[in-house]
Write a protein that holds these residues in place. Structure first.
Motif, PDB file in Angstrom:
ATOM      1  N   UNK A 112       0.838  -1.201   0.000  1.00  0.00           N
ATOM      2  CA  UNK A 112       0.000   0.000   0.000  1.00  0.00           C
ATOM      3  C   UNK A 112       0.872   1.250   0.000  1.00  0.00           C
ATOM      4  N   UNK A 113       0.242   2.345  -0.351  1.00  0.00           N
ATOM      5  CA  UNK A 113       0.940   3.619  -0.302  1.00  0.00           C
ATOM      6  C   UNK A 113       1.373   3.983   1.095  1.00  0.00           C
ATOM      7  N   UNK A 114       0.567   3.626   2.094  1.00  0.00           N
ATOM      8  CA  UNK A 114       0.917   3.919   3.487  1.00  0.00           C
ATOM      9  C   UNK A 114       2.166   3.157   3.916  1.00  0.00           C
ATOM     10  N   UNK A 115       2.277   1.898   3.474  1.00  0.00           N
ATOM     11  CA  UNK A 115       3.461   1.109   3.824  1.00  0.00           C
ATOM     12  C   UNK A 115       4.712   1.716   3.199  1.00  0.00           C
ATOM     13  N   UNK A 116       4.629   2.069   1.927  1.00  0.00           N
ATOM     14  CA  UNK A 116       5.795   2.645   1.254  1.00  0.00           C
ATOM     15  C   UNK A 116       6.181   3.980   1.882  1.00  0.00           C
ATOM     16  N   UNK A 117       5.173   4.812   2.189  1.00  0.00           N
ATOM     17  CA  UNK A 117       5.461   6.113   2.796  1.00  0.00           C
ATOM     18  C   UNK A 117       6.130   5.953   4.156  1.00  0.00           C
ATOM     19  N   UNK A 118       5.632   5.016   4.962  1.00  0.00           N
ATOM     20  CA  UNK A 118       6.223   4.788   6.281  1.00  0.00           C
ATOM     21  C   UNK A 118       7.660   4.287   6.168  1.00  0.00           C
ATOM     22  N   UNK A 119       7.923   3.430   5.192  1.00  0.00           N
ATOM     23  CA  UNK A 119       9.283   2.928   4.997  1.00  0.00           C
ATOM     24  C   UNK A 119      10.209   4.030   4.484  1.00  0.00           C
ATOM     25  N   UNK A 120       9.697   4.870   3.587  1.00  0.00           N
ATOM     26  CA  UNK A 120      10.507   5.980   3.076  1.00  0.00           C
ATOM     27  C   UNK A 120      10.923   6.920   4.208  1.00  0.00           C
ATOM     28  N   UNK A 121      10.004   7.190   5.127  1.00  0.00           N
ATOM     29  CA  UNK A 121      10.300   8.091   6.237  1.00  0.00           C
ATOM     30  C   UNK A 121      11.415   7.534   7.134  1.00  0.00           C
ATOM     31  N   UNK A 122      11.490   6.213   7.218  1.00  0.00           N
ATOM     32  CA  UNK A 122      12.440   5.578   8.139  1.00  0.00           C
ATOM     33  C   UNK A 122      13.675   5.015   7.430  1.00  0.00           C
ATOM     34  N   UNK A 123      13.746   5.207   6.102  1.00  0.00           N
ATOM     35  CA  UNK A 123      14.889   4.694   5.359  1.00  0.00           C
ATOM     36  C   UNK A 123      14.893   3.184   5.214  1.00  0.00           C
ATOM     37  N   UNK A 124      13.714   2.574   5.189  1.00  0.00           N
ATOM     38  CA  UNK A 124      13.597   1.126   5.053  1.00  0.00           C
ATOM     39  C   UNK A 124      13.390   0.779   3.582  1.00  0.00           C
ATOM     40  N   UNK A 125      14.176  -0.139   3.092  1.00  0.00           N
ATOM     41  CA  UNK A 125      14.077  -0.550   1.689  1.00  0.00           C
ATOM     42  C   UNK A 125      12.896  -1.489   1.494  1.00  0.00           C
ATOM     43  N   UNK A 126      12.182  -1.333   0.366  1.00  0.00           N
ATOM     44  CA  UNK A 126      11.006  -2.155   0.075  1.00  0.00           C
ATOM     45  C   UNK A 126      11.242  -2.925  -1.215  1.00  0.00           C
ATOM     46  N   UNK A 127      11.041  -4.253  -1.159  1.00  0.00           N
ATOM     47  CA  UNK A 127      11.108  -5.114  -2.338  1.00  0.00           C
ATOM     48  C   UNK A 127       9.780  -5.845  -2.437  1.00  0.00           C
ATOM     49  N   UNK A 128       9.124  -5.733  -3.597  1.00  0.00           N
ATOM     50  CA  UNK A 128       7.819  -6.360  -3.790  1.00  0.00           C
ATOM     51  C   UNK A 128       7.946  -7.625  -4.616  1.00  0.00           C
ATOM     52  N   UNK A 129       7.213  -8.662  -4.241  1.00  0.00           N
ATOM     53  CA  UNK A 129       7.147  -9.905  -4.998  1.00  0.00           C
ATOM     54  C   UNK A 129       5.809  -9.940  -5.718  1.00  0.00           C
ATOM     55  N   UNK A 130       5.859  -9.918  -7.047  1.00  0.00           N
ATOM     56  CA  UNK A 130       4.634  -9.817  -7.840  1.00  0.00           C
ATOM     57  C   UNK A 130       4.350 -11.138  -8.537  1.00  0.00           C
ATOM     58  N   UNK A 131       3.118 -11.625  -8.364  1.00  0.00           N
ATOM     59  CA  UNK A 131       2.735 -12.912  -8.955  1.00  0.00           C
ATOM     60  C   UNK A 131       2.014 -12.748 -10.281  1.00  0.00           C
ATOM     61  N   UNK A 132       1.460 -11.572 -10.549  1.00  0.00           N
ATOM     62  CA  UNK A 132       0.692 -11.338 -11.776  1.00  0.00           C
ATOM     63  C   UNK A 132       1.064 -10.000 -12.378  1.00  0.00           C
ATOM     64  N   UNK A 133       0.651  -9.794 -13.623  1.00  0.00           N
ATOM     65  CA  UNK A 133       0.890  -8.513 -14.287  1.00  0.00           C
ATOM     66  C   UNK A 133       0.153  -7.387 -13.577  1.00  0.00           C
ATOM     67  N   UNK A 134      -1.040  -7.680 -13.038  1.00  0.00           N
ATOM     68  CA  UNK A 134      -1.790  -6.659 -12.306  1.00  0.00           C
ATOM     69  C   UNK A 134      -1.032  -6.203 -11.058  1.00  0.00           C
TER      70      UNK A 134
END
Length: 420
Positions: free
Chosen positions: A59-81
Motif C-alpha cells: 500500500x501507499x501507506x506502507x511505502x510512505x512509512x518505509x521511506x520516512x524511516x529509510x527502510x528498503x522495500x522489495x515487492x514480490x509480484x505474482x501477476x501482471x496486475x
C-alpha cells in the motif's frame, strides 16, 4: 547481514525462510498485511521489507512509512496486475514469483539500474544545464501521438537521461490508461496549479508525478486531465511556467499535445476568456524539437497534410521531425515507404521523414500490459524504428562526443499544397 520484515502469504514465506536464514539474515517481523506491519514499526525497524504485491499488503501507506524511516522495500509480484500496482505506487524494486531467494538476494546486493534521480543534474562551467523540450503533435484521428510520445520518453530514458513525460492534451488525455496508471489526480494540472501560485519546486514535482518503472528506461509521468471539462486549468501562463520548471527538473521533457491548433480568440468575443487550445500551442512554441506525426494511410495522410501548414505557422523556426506511423503495403500499395515519401514531398513539400512500420500485435501487447514497446516487445520493428529516430535525431550529444547535428525536416514552403 540485513534485518528483514516479511509481509507475505504463509506459503511464500515458508518456501523462502530457510534460504533467508542460510544467507545470514534475521527475520524480525512476519505478518500478512500492511496494517499489521505498520503496527510493528513501533517495536523496532528492519532494514528491508519483502512484501507481496497484493493490494492488501503493498500500500501507499506502507511505502510512505518505509521511506520516512529509510527502510528498503522489495515487492514480490505474482501477476501482471500486481506489477502494475507496484508501478503506480512508484516502487521499481520488484521480483516476479515464483522465484528462489537467490534472485531477491541478487537484487538486495546489486540493486537495479535506473536513470539518475531527479535533481542530480549536470553542471557545465558552474551553471545548471536546462533540459530540452520535445513536443509530440498530430492531427485529429488518433495518428499515434501518445504511443510515440511514450516510446520516445522510454528510449531517451534507456539512453541514461532523466525524463518526464507530460500529457497536456485538453481533449482526450491518454498517457495514464496507456501505461496502466491512476489518473484521479491529474499530474500536469496539479503542476500548473502550483506554478500559478509560485509553489512548483522539485519536491512538489516528485510528489505529484508518477513513475514508470523499468530496469532500464524508467521515467517520470505527469498524467493528463481525467475530465476534459477541466481544460481551463491549463492556461497559457501556467503551462509556460510549468514547462520552464520541468526544464530545470530533468534532462528531457517529452510533451504529448492535443490536435487542435485553432486560435480560440477567433471563436469568442471575450478576449480574456481561457483558451482550450492554449496548452497545445504553448507547448509547441516552447519546444526545442517538435515531432509531427500522422498515419500512413490515405485518410491519415490527408488529415496530416491539411494541418501541416497550420503547424508550420505556429512553431516558426523550431526543429521539426515528421514521423508517419503504421507504414504498410495493405494501406497504400506496393513499396509503401516510397509511396508515403512521395506523397509528403508532393503535397507538403516535406523532403525528409521518419517511417515507422506497422506492428499491431506489439502495440496491442504494450497497451494490454501497460508497458512501453521496449519492455513488452523489444524486437518489434516499430520499436526499433523509434529507437533509431531517438538516438539519431532527438538526443543532443555533447560537442566533445559528436559533431553530427540532428536531422531537420526540410519543407519547400510554409503552406502545404491543397490535398486532392
Amino acid at each position: 547481514m540485513a534485518r528483514l520484515a516479511l509481509v507475505l502469504d504463509r506459503a511464500t514465506e515458508q518456501q523462502m525462510l530457510a534460504e533467508i536464514v542460510d544467507c545470514g539474515h534475521s527475520v524480525v517481523t512476519r505478518v500478512d498485511t500492511a496494517r499489521e506491519f505498520l503496527e510493528t514499526l513501533s517495536h523496532g525497524q528492519p532494514h528491508v521489507v519483502v512484501v507481496s504485491g497484493r493490494r492488501e499488503s503493498l500500500t501507499g501507506q506502507l511505502i510512505a512509512a518505509c521511506d520516512e524511516r529509510g527502510i528498503r522495500v522489495v515487492a514480490l509480484t505474482a501477476t501482471e496486475q500486481e506489477r502494475r500496482h507496484a508501478a503506480t505506487l512508484g516502487l521499481y524494486e520488484t521480483v516476479a514469483i515464483p522465484c528462489d531467494w537467490s534472485e531477491i538476494e541478487d537484487l538486495l546486493v546489486s540493486g537495479v539500474v535506473v536513470p539518475l534521480r531527479v535533481g542530480e543534474r549536470h553542471f557545465t562551467g558552474g551553471a545548471l544545464n536546462t533540459g530540452s523540450v520535445i513536443a509530440v503533435w498530430g492531427p485529429c484521428g488518433a495518428p499515434g501521438r501518445t504511443t510515440l510520445a511514450i516510446n520516445i520518453a522510454a528510449e531517451i530514458a534507456a539512453a541514461g537521461h532523466t525524463v518526464v513525460l507530460a500529457d497536456v492534451d485538453t481533449y482526450s488525455a491518454s498517457i495514464a490508461p496507456s501505461l496502466g496508471m491512476l489518473d484521479e489526480a491529474p499530474g500536469f494540472a496539479a503542476a500548473c496549479r502550483l506554478a500559478g501560485s509560485d509553489s512548483l519546486n522539485q519536491s512538489e514535482l516528485e510528489r505529484i508525478a508518477q513513475r514508470y518503472n523499468s530496469p532500464k528506461g524508467a521515467f517520470w509521468v505527469l498524467t493528463g486531465l481525467g475530465r476534459p471539462s477541466r481544460w481551463p486549468e491549463l492556461s497559457t501562463e501556467r503551462v509556460t511556467r510549468t514547462i520552464d520548471a520541468l526544464r530545470h527538473w530533468v534532462d528531457y521533457v517529452v510533451v504529448d499535445t492535443g490536435f487542435s491548433l485553432e486560435s480560440d480568440e477567433e471563436l469568442t468575443s471575450d478576449v480574456l476568456a481561457p483558451r482550450r487550445n492554449a496548452a497545445t500551442v504553448t507547448a509547441l512554441r516552447a519546444a526545442d524539437h517538435v515531432v509531427a506525426c500522422g498515419l500512413a494511410d490515405p485518410v491519415g495522410m490527408a488529415r496530416f497534410l491539411r494541418a501541416w501548414s497550420d503547424l508550420t505557422e505556429v512553431i516558426g523556426t523550431s526543429t521539426v521531425s515528421v514521423v508517419m506511423n503504421q507504414v504498410r503495403a495493405s494501406a497504400v500499395g506496393l513499396n509503401p515507404r516510397a509511396q508515403v515519401t512521395s506523397m509528403l514531398l508532393r503535397f507538403g513539400g516535406i523532403e525528409s521523414s521518419i517511417l515507422v512500420p506497422h506492428d499491431q500485435g506489439a502495440l496491442d501487447a504494450a497497451v494490454l500490459t501497460g508497458r512501453t514497446l521496449r519492455d513488452s516487445s523489444p524486437k518489434s520493428p516499430a520499436r526499433v524504428s523509434i529507437r533509431r529516430f531517438v538516438l539519431e535525431d532527438l538526443i543532443v550529444l555533447a560537442a566533445t562526443e559528436s559533431t553530427r547535428m540532428p536531422r531537420r525536416v526540410k519543407w519547400r514552403a510554409r503552406k502545404a499544397a491543397p490535398v486532392m
